[in-house]
Design an enzyme around this catalytic site. Structure first.
Site, mmCIF file in Angstrom:
data_model
loop_
_atom_site.group_PDB
_atom_site.id
_atom_site.type_symbol
_atom_site.label_atom_id
_atom_site.label_comp_id
_atom_site.label_asym_id
_atom_site.label_seq_id
_atom_site.Cartn_x
_atom_site.Cartn_y
_atom_site.Cartn_z
ATOM 1 N N HIS A 1 0.829 -1.203 0.000
ATOM 2 C CA HIS A 1 0.000 0.000 0.000
ATOM 3 C C HIS A 1 0.870 1.262 0.000
ATOM 4 O O HIS A 1 0.720 2.130 -0.869
ATOM 5 C CB HIS A 1 -0.913 -0.030 1.239
ATOM 6 C CG HIS A 1 -1.810 1.148 1.356
ATOM 7 N ND1 HIS A 1 -3.132 1.115 1.005
ATOM 8 C CD2 HIS A 1 -1.583 2.421 1.772
ATOM 9 C CE1 HIS A 1 -3.680 2.301 1.195
ATOM 10 N NE2 HIS A 1 -2.758 3.119 1.671
ATOM 11 N N GLU A 2 1.784 1.321 0.969
ATOM 12 C CA GLU A 2 2.595 2.537 1.082
ATOM 13 C C GLU A 2 3.536 2.679 -0.124
ATOM 14 O O GLU A 2 3.826 3.786 -0.564
ATOM 15 C CB GLU A 2 3.385 2.539 2.401
ATOM 16 C CG GLU A 2 2.505 2.487 3.658
ATOM 17 C CD GLU A 2 1.406 3.547 3.718
ATOM 18 O OE1 GLU A 2 1.584 4.634 3.124
ATOM 19 O OE2 GLU A 2 0.357 3.281 4.345
ATOM 20 N N GLU B 1 -4.613 7.628 -3.082
ATOM 21 C CA GLU B 1 -5.123 6.373 -2.533
ATOM 22 C C GLU B 1 -5.482 5.387 -3.649
ATOM 23 O O GLU B 1 -5.425 4.175 -3.450
ATOM 24 C CB GLU B 1 -6.319 6.667 -1.620
ATOM 25 C CG GLU B 1 -6.675 5.553 -0.665
ATOM 26 C CD GLU B 1 -5.618 5.251 0.395
ATOM 27 O OE1 GLU B 1 -4.625 6.008 0.503
ATOM 28 O OE2 GLU B 1 -5.777 4.257 1.115
HETATM 29 ZN ZN ZN Z 1 -2.970 5.210 1.835
#
Ligand code: ZN
Length: 493
Positions: A257-258, A287
């Protein structure tokens, strides 16, 4: 340009001090760090909002009359002018007070969360809500004070628009989750909840994100209480991870994710690097990148066809009785749970809708901070059918409110929607992407994202960018199609 550059460099320096506070700084230094951040924020704010800057904007706008909309210069003035219009409404003393309060409040929250003690956090959060109400007042809004706060993260978006998008996909989401619940015996995630050596977890996750294309010569990874990504230029992008000894997901999917955020920051074109344009355009687009790499790629069957044998080589005992198919199902289990960052793809947006409603009510004064734990638990149960056993697993779990980030949560859910919408376009234009992922080649997708999204930095708003790429504004139906197809197959719906 030079003047805007000064603003950017001060902001980047403040960002680095913020990273340090969450990763390395002794907690006892919170007040001193608050004072340092207050000075940097005030200086950046003073330069951006000075009469001299206003005069330079006028000159620049005249000079750029015929410049291409997409050009660096026109984009810089257009985007920075919006930053200016917002910043000029906030008094410098207010900006400094907000920065100071944020630094202090972060430590209070971290303690309160560790001790499961909401009452210890309550006065600090009350002060923060006051500051946010003041901020909304300064920034101005036509319908709801929340519009002003949301607008800081999503240029030109309103709470009413968000509510409409949420209302549209909430019913199909709730019925999908209900249908899955009927067949919950089809999937077990027990394989993920076993002792997993942390060093090996770290090594595997680092290998995966390096394979994705996160460039460790221009970035790094550290441990922090709350996983996040900070970029200070395209050559210094830092991600953090938290590890659990007995659960594989937080490190592995957290790192993916990061890294998704990180690759966005690393992919900004060199032409606009080190300027106010040189970072991701909005939180929702940001995101969309993290969720795409975490979920659409990292939780796909193709990915695990490639990755499972490697994971099994590292953890032969833990995975002795598993195979690709069972593991693929395990990482895609749909099960209401308490912690947002560990929620599955189907229930995730419900976590966000809950926060969105509470924030709107807090900012409007309809819900008091003192009543927040009860409000949280009641609504959580109504949405997800389970009640948090403690505030640490409920209202205290997220860093955001302590950091003054209100109006921020909706961007996570919008990011899920955009991830599906962009990915659908990507495979339409480059049909090889799924096969490449299944053989461990991620550059086909990364290159597409880079060309269509990353290089532009902040030149275009979320809406402009999404229309340029997909020909329409943000939609929820592609996300629902994606979920219904995936879970329909896994759960035999
Ligand atoms: Zn995020």
């Amino acid at each position: 340009m030079q003047r805007l550059n000064d603003v950017h460099q001060l902001q980047a320096s403040a960002g680095l001090l913020g990273w340090d506070q969450q990763v390395l700084m002794p907690a006892a230094n919170a007040h001193a760090r608050g004072a340092q951040l207050a000075v940097l924020s005030r200086l950046a704010h003073e330069i951006l909002t000075s009469d001299e800057t206003a005069r330079l904007f006028e000159d620049a706008e005249r000079e750029l009359n015929d410049a291409d909309y997409d050009s660096k210069e026109a984009s810089m003035i257009r985007v920075a002018k919006k930053d200016y219009d917002k910043a000029v409404r906030l008094p410098s003393e207010f900006v400094a007070e907000l920065a100071r309060q944020t630094a202090v409040s972060h430590e209070v929250w971290a303690q309160a969360r560790a001790n499961n003690d909401f009452r210890a956090f309550q006065p600090t959060l009350e002060r923060m809500v006051e500051l946010k109400q003041q901020q909304a007042g300064y920034l101005g809004y036509s319908q709801h004070p929340y519009d002003a706060l949301l607008g800081q993260y999503e240029r030109d978006m309103t709470a009413a628009q968000v509510k409409a998008i949420f209302d549209e996909h909430k019913p199909p989401l709730v019925s999908l989750i209900a249908a899955v619940k009927e067949r919950s015996d089809r999937v077990s995630d027990a394989v993920l909840h076993q002792p997993y050596d942390i060093d090996r977890q770290r090594q595997f996750a680092l290998d995966v994100v390096a394979g994705y294309g996160f460039d460790f010569t221009r970035g790094r990874q550290d441990v922090a209480v709350h996983p996040f990504c900070s970029g200070f230029s395209r050559s210094d992008v830092r991600i953090t991870t938290r590890f659990y000894e007995d659960f594989l997901n937080p490190s592995l999917f957290g790192m993916m994710h990061e890294a998704g955020h990180g690759m966005y920051e690393q992919g900004v074109s060199t032409e606009i690097d080190g300027t106010l344009l040189g970072s991701g355009t909005s939180l929702s687009v940001h995101e969309s990148q993290s969720r795409m790499w975490e979920n659409i790629v990292g939780r796909s069957r193709g990915f695990w066809n490639w990755a499972f044998p490697q994971l099994k080589a590292l953890f032969p005992e833990q995975l002795a009785n598993s195979d690709v198919e069972r593991f693929y199902r395990a990482v895609n289990i749909v099960k209401p749970s308490f912690i947002r960052v560990e929620a599955d793809e189907a229930t995730y947006n419900l976590h966000i809708m809950l926060r969105f409603e509470l924030e709107m009510d807090m900012v409007a004064g309809k819900v008091k901070v003192a009543d927040l734990p009860e409000e949280w638990n009641d609504r959580f149960e109504a949405y997800l059918g389970i009640e948090p056993p403690s505030d640490a697993l409920g209202v205290l779990q997220d860093v955001h409110w302590s950091s003054g980030l209100m109006g921020y949560f909706p961007t996570y859910a919008l990011g899920n929607l955009l991830a599906a919408q962009y990915y659908r376009k990507a495979i339409e234009e480059r049909p090889n992407i799924p096969d490449d992922i299944a053989s461990g080649r991620f550059d086909t997708l990364l290159t597409w994202l880079n060309e269509k999204i990353h290089v532009h930095g902040r030149k275009f708003t979320t809406d402009e960018l999404t229309r340029r790429i997909t020909g329409e504004g943000i939609q929820s139906r592609y996300y629902m199609e994606y979920l219904e197809k995936k879970y329909g197959e896994i759960y035999g719906l």
